[in-house]
Design an enzyme around this catalytic site. Structure first.
Site, PDB file in Angstrom:
ATOM      1  N   HIS A  33      61.043   2.958  31.129  1.00  0.00           N
ATOM      2  CA  HIS A  33      59.702   2.414  30.904  1.00  0.00           C
ATOM      3  C   HIS A  33      59.428   1.151  31.721  1.00  0.00           C
ATOM      4  O   HIS A  33      59.536   0.044  31.197  1.00  0.00           O
ATOM      5  CB  HIS A  33      59.535   2.070  29.420  1.00  0.00           C
ATOM      6  CG  HIS A  33      59.595   3.257  28.528  1.00  0.00           C
ATOM      7  ND1 HIS A  33      58.513   4.078  28.324  1.00  0.00           N
ATOM      8  CD2 HIS A  33      60.602   3.762  27.793  1.00  0.00           C
ATOM      9  CE1 HIS A  33      58.860   5.048  27.496  1.00  0.00           C
ATOM     10  NE2 HIS A  33      60.120   4.884  27.158  1.00  0.00           N
ATOM     11  N   CYS A  41      59.125   8.787  30.611  1.00  0.00           N
ATOM     12  CA  CYS A  41      59.813   9.206  29.384  1.00  0.00           C
ATOM     13  C   CYS A  41      59.211  10.509  28.834  1.00  0.00           C
ATOM     14  O   CYS A  41      59.468  11.560  29.387  1.00  0.00           O
ATOM     15  CB  CYS A  41      59.776   8.071  28.364  1.00  0.00           C
ATOM     16  SG  CYS A  41      60.965   8.318  27.033  1.00  0.00           S
ATOM     17  N   GLU A  89      56.687  -0.054  32.307  1.00  0.00           N
ATOM     18  CA  GLU A  89      55.567  -0.763  31.663  1.00  0.00           C
ATOM     19  C   GLU A  89      56.041  -1.734  30.587  1.00  0.00           C
ATOM     20  O   GLU A  89      55.296  -2.589  30.143  1.00  0.00           O
ATOM     21  CB  GLU A  89      54.552   0.249  31.090  1.00  0.00           C
ATOM     22  CG  GLU A  89      54.956   0.956  29.795  1.00  0.00           C
ATOM     23  CD  GLU A  89      55.923   2.129  29.984  1.00  0.00           C
ATOM     24  OE1 GLU A  89      56.462   2.297  31.107  1.00  0.00           O
ATOM     25  OE2 GLU A  89      56.141   2.864  29.003  1.00  0.00           O
TER      26      GLU A  89
END
Lengths: 190, 346
Positions: A174, A78, A176
């Site tokens: 993302h 990002c 994560e």
């Protein structure tokens, strides 16, 4: 050599948590000296103007540029993708400092405001089945890629959301935040 | 008065029909049914949307934006020019306001949502996320702010409350909310109502960090106590702090609040910001502290740097040099009880 997570601002702890689970001992990188022992660096999601300013202010731009893609593999998620891109569109008035090391053009906040943030199931051929849950938050979009850049994933309508140029990797979403460590494992192999 | 939870089930059924509108929903935790046979989630933060196509405004994207703000400084601004200074200094977001809390405090009267024209002008001036405040319980102000297409709403005690019993049902909105809290009970009630981000309240507009410290100490101290409790004790504790049991259990398991928690209310110096970060918050809001000081740009930059390098006293010392005058602080004990903002919210 250790795996570093740029910890100037953003969701670096989420990246570090995935790395811990994978058995890597992540190093939080805030200053140039912490970069020295690192072979892989993740630039997390966050605010690209903030991270860029802090990279500039604390003398991190040159040390990272000098090693980027050579003895330092970098993955930008990002905001990280914005910081790696050679060309950035819709920048802050007056411009913003970036690393500008990867041959891609990225548009900031390409989908709109927070109300346009979205999730979608994202097929990534390289990672195989099942598709990854792509979380896009005020996400940028990769508009063009240079000759040496491999496109790794696209949205259904064609927008590029993941790409790789040698040891440089970008995702505009993302992993994560998606409880899926496949992209992290892929990056550690770069 | 206020909420009382003996068992914390039915509240989570309320937002469900609304959430279903976004698409197929499943729960990361176990499914179960309440007495009416309606399916309940264990807790909102664990709701995940099974995405097919593009699903907007999911819980993950709402909480996710707060994750992206972590380690950053959110600054109150009252003009587009101030917003530009904040962005230039490295703010991760701006809070668009007509008056900073110090002026609200000084001028008195009813403090309301800001003029939409001002909010839009600020939104157009910057590329970073824009937040704005709605009064506690004023769900129409929230509807208006959502219609403006900003990024986050602060349901804030800094404004005069519109409802002395109910907060906004934040599950009904696509836009995410941040809410204030003084302890985990209050914070978890807000999360149950749909807040995707929290901030400790402090005492806004005072330039005095003591209340921010008190509230952060309360939150993180309670989290540490929760972690040492047995399962049996969690039920009673949830009842005592008037918070949903499932969220209390989640905090005990995670060792942190279920959503990002910033500090707010009285932060005026780089050292204040680093203090709050060392106490465990995820980032800081600075309200009056920047634009009520002598040199806003330099102070804003210094607070941003101290928030990043909060564990590095040499850097904090360096950025604290020559900042000029800080905002004039107010002794909390000198404020009449009815003017204390932190006590607003239920």
């Amino acid at each position: 050599m250790a795996v570093g997570v740029l910890a100037l601002q953003g969701d670096f702890r989420e990246h570090a948590a995935v790395l811990h689970q994978l058995g890597a001992a992540p190093v939080e990188v805030r200053l140039p000296r912490q970069l020295a022992g690192v072979s892989h660096l993740i630039i997390p999601g966050g605010e690209s103007t903030t991270i860029g300013r802090l990279l500039d202010r604390y003398g991190m731009l040159e040390p990272i540029r000098a090693r980027a893609g050579r003895d330092l593999a970098i993955w930008g998620t990002c905001a990280g993708a914005i910081l790696l891109a050679r060309q950035v569109l819709d920048v802050k008035k007056g411009g913003q400092p970036t690393l500008a090391v990867m041959d891609i053009t990225v548009r900031r906040n390409a989908y709109g405001s927070q109300l346009d943030s979205f999730e979608t199931l994202l097929p990534i051929p390289l990672l195989g089945e099942p598709p990854l849950r792509g979380v896009f938050i005020r996400a940028p979009q990769i508009e063009t890629v240079g000759k040496g850049v491999e496109v790794l994933a696209r949205l259904e309508e064609g927008a590029i959301v993941a790409a790789r140029q040698g040891r440089l990797l970008v995702t505009t979403f993302h992993p994560e935040l998606a409880a899926d460590d496949r992209v992290h494992r892929y990056f550690l192999e770069l | 008065m206020g909420y009382h939870f003996d068992v914390a089930l039915p509240i989570f059924c309320l937002p469900l029909p609304h959430m279903l509108a976004y698409g197929k929903i499943f729960y990361a935790t176990k499914h179960r049914r309440d007495e009416s046979g309606q399916e309940c989630a264990d807790s909102p933060p664990e709701i995940k949307t099974e995405v097919s196509g593009m699903e907007k405004s999911t819980w993950t994207t709402k909480v996710g934006l707060a994750q992206m703000l972590k380690g950053g400084v959110i600054m109150d601004v009252v003009t587009p020019e101030q917003a530009r200074i904040a962005e230039e200094a490295g703010a991760v977001a701006v809070m668009a306001l007509e008056r900073v809390p110090a002026d609200i405090r000084a001028q008195g009267g009813v403090a309301r949502m800001s003029d939409p024209e001002l909010i839009v002008a600020i939104k157009e001036a910057v590329t970073i996320p824009v937040m704005a405040k709605a009064r506690i319980g004023h769900f129409v102000e929230a509807q208006v702010l959502e219609a403006l297409g900003i990024d986050y709403i602060d349901e804030s005690e800094v404004l005069t409350p519109a409802d002395e019993e109910h907060h906004i049902n934040k599950h009904k909105f696509n836009i995410p909310f941040v809410c204030g809290c003084r302890n985990i009970g209050e914070g978890l009630r807000r999360v149950a109502e749909g807040a995707a981000m929290l901030r400790t309240k402090g005492e806004a507009g005072t330039g005095n960090v003591v209340e921010a410290v008190r509230h952060a100490r309360a939150v993180y101290g309670e989290i540490r106590r929760l972690q040492s409790m047995g399962e049996d004790e969690l039920f009673v504790y949830a009842k005592e702090i008037q918070a949903p049991y499932e969220l209390v259990r989640q905090v005990a398991e995670l060792g942190r609040m279920p959503v990002v928690n910033f500090a707010a209310g009285g932060i005026a110096t780089p050292a204040d910001a680093a203090l709050m970060m060392q106490l465990g918050v995820d980032g800081v809001f600075v309200g009056s502290g920047i634009f009520k000081s002598g040199n806003p740009m330099q102070r804003a930059r210094a607070i941003v740097e101290a928030t990043t390098h909060y564990n590095d006293p040499e850097i904090i010392a360096h950025v604290s040099k020559g900042l000029g005058e800080a905002m004039v602080g107010i002794e909390i004990s000198k404020i009449p009880a009815e003017q204390l903002m932190a006590q607003r919210g239920w």
